[in-house]
Motif scaffolding. Structure first.
Motif, PDB file in Angstrom:
ATOM      1  N   PHE A   1     -12.109  50.459 -49.868  1.00  0.00           N
ATOM      2  CA  PHE A   1     -11.245  50.622 -50.134  1.00  0.00           C
ATOM      3  C   PHE A   1     -11.562  51.423 -51.452  1.00  0.00           C
ATOM      4  CE2 PHE A   1      -8.020  48.269 -47.221  1.00  0.00           C
ATOM      5  CZ  PHE A   1      -7.726  49.428 -47.241  1.00  0.00           C
ATOM      6  N   LEU A   2     -12.062  51.388 -52.012  1.00  0.00           N
ATOM      7  CA  LEU A   2     -12.943  51.614 -54.136  1.00  0.00           C
ATOM      8  C   LEU A   2     -13.220  53.155 -53.100  1.00  0.00           C
ATOM      9  CD1 LEU A   2     -12.213  51.117 -56.631  1.00  0.00           C
ATOM     10  CD2 LEU A   2     -14.102  49.647 -56.854  1.00  0.00           C
ATOM     11  N   TYR A   3     -13.534  52.936 -52.596  1.00  0.00           N
ATOM     12  CA  TYR A   3     -14.870  54.024 -52.649  1.00  0.00           C
ATOM     13  C   TYR A   3     -14.158  55.738 -52.164  1.00  0.00           C
ATOM     14  CZ  TYR A   3     -19.059  57.274 -51.185  1.00  0.00           C
ATOM     15  OH  TYR A   3     -19.291  57.810 -50.655  1.00  0.00           O
TER      16      TYR A   3
ATOM     17  N   TYR B   1     -10.690  55.548 -53.140  1.00  0.00           N
ATOM     18  CA  TYR B   1      -9.826  55.788 -54.300  1.00  0.00           C
ATOM     19  C   TYR B   1     -10.193  57.343 -54.899  1.00  0.00           C
ATOM     20  CZ  TYR B   1      -7.199  54.510 -57.634  1.00  0.00           C
ATOM     21  OH  TYR B   1      -5.645  55.043 -59.169  1.00  0.00           O
ATOM     22  N   ASP B   2      -8.884  57.600 -55.098  1.00  0.00           N
ATOM     23  CA  ASP B   2      -9.127  59.057 -55.764  1.00  0.00           C
ATOM     24  C   ASP B   2      -8.105  59.216 -57.025  1.00  0.00           C
ATOM     25  OD1 ASP B   2      -9.800  61.325 -56.906  1.00  0.00           O
ATOM     26  OD2 ASP B   2      -8.393  62.319 -54.691  1.00  0.00           O
ATOM     27  N   PRO B   3      -8.357  58.670 -58.492  1.00  0.00           N
ATOM     28  CA  PRO B   3      -7.582  58.291 -59.218  1.00  0.00           C
ATOM     29  C   PRO B   3      -7.339  59.314 -59.745  1.00  0.00           C
ATOM     30  CG  PRO B   3      -9.952  57.976 -59.856  1.00  0.00           C
ATOM     31  CD  PRO B   3      -9.542  58.186 -58.271  1.00  0.00           C
TER      32      PRO B   3
ATOM     33  N   ASN C   1      -9.349  59.265 -46.428  1.00  0.00           N
ATOM     34  CA  ASN C   1     -10.485  58.227 -46.859  1.00  0.00           C
ATOM     35  C   ASN C   1      -9.503  56.907 -47.137  1.00  0.00           C
ATOM     36  OD1 ASN C   1     -12.786  58.737 -46.944  1.00  0.00           O
ATOM     37  ND2 ASN C   1     -13.015  60.265 -48.187  1.00  0.00           N
ATOM     38  N   ILE C   2      -8.429  56.552 -47.747  1.00  0.00           N
ATOM     39  CA  ILE C   2      -8.074  55.526 -48.049  1.00  0.00           C
ATOM     40  C   ILE C   2      -7.546  54.479 -46.440  1.00  0.00           C
ATOM     41  CG2 ILE C   2      -5.597  54.195 -49.221  1.00  0.00           C
ATOM     42  CD1 ILE C   2      -7.937  54.806 -50.790  1.00  0.00           C
TER      43      ILE C   2
ATOM     44  N   TYR D   1     -15.371  54.989 -59.716  1.00  0.00           N
ATOM     45  CA  TYR D   1     -15.071  54.012 -59.152  1.00  0.00           C
ATOM     46  C   TYR D   1     -16.345  54.286 -57.761  1.00  0.00           C
ATOM     47  CZ  TYR D   1     -10.621  53.970 -61.209  1.00  0.00           C
ATOM     48  OH  TYR D   1      -9.608  53.122 -62.554  1.00  0.00           O
ATOM     49  N   GLN D   2     -16.534  55.192 -57.507  1.00  0.00           N
ATOM     50  CA  GLN D   2     -17.741  54.580 -56.277  1.00  0.00           C
ATOM     51  C   GLN D   2     -18.739  54.467 -56.351  1.00  0.00           C
ATOM     52  OE1 GLN D   2     -16.849  59.323 -55.744  1.00  0.00           O
ATOM     53  NE2 GLN D   2     -16.565  58.782 -53.515  1.00  0.00           N
TER      54      GLN D   2
ATOM     55  N   SER E   1     -18.288  51.222 -56.271  1.00  0.00           N
ATOM     56  CA  SER E   1     -18.191  50.658 -54.783  1.00  0.00           C
ATOM     57  C   SER E   1     -18.825  49.948 -54.450  1.00  0.00           C
ATOM     58  CB  SER E   1     -16.986  51.396 -54.348  1.00  0.00           C
ATOM     59  OG  SER E   1     -17.290  52.305 -53.965  1.00  0.00           O
TER      60      SER E   1
END
Length: 344
Positions: free
Chosen positions: A329-331, A333-335, A286-287, A157-158, A161
């Motif tokens: 936002f995507l950077y 994001y922690d799934p 981070n979000i 995801y990072q 991003s």
């Protein structure tokens, strides 16, 4: 008796969580205000037409560093339970008695000083909205330096991003005929100069930020002590810059030439910037930082258009800005893994 004690602990824990949440949103609110107002006031102060000489940005950087030192000394004084003797001992032990530790801060400090001067150059040539979006490239440079210097591993995801971020910034910088007229009327220079200044600032921000993070992880000194050390070297490098680049103007009109109330607002906002970021790192995730950045970009765009009137947004700019906001936002994001992983 046991139930009462348990209830007290539960209430105390709930109050602590509530206070932590309040501090989180307060620090983010302050970050949005500081980021947006600094960019807009700096842009306005650099394009405002006034009689007499304009203030020297190099002197503003030096005064911001001195104010940062003063603010950090006051915070260390507060941590020392408002005892002058304890404050004196802490400063002596942590700074004077550890010269090699203090010297480590000379490198990031010099780079931060360069970066702060470049931001003035950038906002003398770019409108606030374009600057805000383009400056988010520091996420890319910070990520790359984190991978190379801290051996940090980035997730899918990072990396995705970062690709979206670069694409978004490319769209924002896409030349547009509708933007040319107002930009020429209000800008003190060229868009190319502004773009180069932002790109160098992004690289310097990324490197200095990661270097500073590495130092903080290797030692147990407080963030405020480290900021005093940064400010000390920053003011020295800044003064060198003043006399090398603006020495002639300085001898003619003095150190505080062109200063007014607006200039002091810019200086104070710049001095508080580092301290606000330190608070956000402590209380926010981070979000929420991504949300603050996005809100700041939107506010800068609206105020640039309606108040400063030096920016006409296009559909290409909006598309690029949306991509940059999404990437931010995507950077962060922690799934979280769904359920228990099945072992082979």
């Amino acid at each position: 008796m046991g139930k009462k004690l348990e209830n007290r602990r539960k209430n105390k824990k709930e109050k602590s969580q509530e206070m932590s949440a309040n501090l989180k949103y307060l620090s983010l609110g302050i970050l949005v205000f500081q980021t947006t107002s600094l960019v807009l006031t700096m842009r306005y102060s650099r394009t405002l037409k006034e009689e007499g000489p304009r203030y020297l940005s190099s002197t503003a950087v030096v005064i911001a560093e001195l104010l940062k030192i003063l603010a950090c000394v006051l915070l260390v004084y507060k941590d020392s339970k408002c005892n002058l003797r304890t404050l004196n001992r802490v400063l002596h032990d942590e700074i004077l008695n550890k010269p090699m530790e203090t010297l480590k801060l000379a490198i990031p400090s010099g780079i931060y000083t360069l970066q702060n001067n470049l931001l003035y150059v950038a906002l003398s040539n770019l409108d606030a909205a374009t600057y805000q979006v383009t400056y988010q490239l520091k996420i890319l440079t910070t990520a790359l330096f984190s991978v190379s210097m801290l051996s940090k591993k980035l997730g899918v995801y990072q990396w995705l991003s970062l690709v979206i971020l670069m694409t978004g910034v490319a769209f924002v910088q896409w030349p547009s005929d509708s933007q040319a007229t107002p930009a020429k009327e209000h800008s003190a220079g060229s868009q190319f100069v502004g773009l180069i200044a932002v790109l160098i600032a992004c690289f310097s921000s990324g490197f200095a930020g990661v270097y500073f993070e590495k130092i903080l992880k290797e030692t147990k000194q407080s963030v405020w002590i480290r900021n005093i050390q940064l400010g000390f070297f920053g003011s020295i490098f800044g003064l060198m810059g003043v006399y090398i680049y603006d020495g002639e103007q300085l001898s003619k009109n003095g150190f505080f030439q062109g200063y007014n109330k607006l200039t002091w607002v810019v200086v104070v906002l710049q001095a508080l910037g580092g301290l606000v970021i330190a608070a956000v790192i402590k209380y926010a995730d981070n979000i929420l930082k991504g949300f603050a950045t996005s809100l700041s970009i939107i506010l800068s765009t609206l105020i640039s258009y309606f108040w400063l009137q030096d920016f006409v947004p296009t559909s290409v700019f909006f598309f690029g800005a949306i991509l940059v906001i999404a990437a931010t936002f995507l950077y962060g994001y922690d799934p979280k893994p769904a359920g228990n992983p099945i072992k082979a």
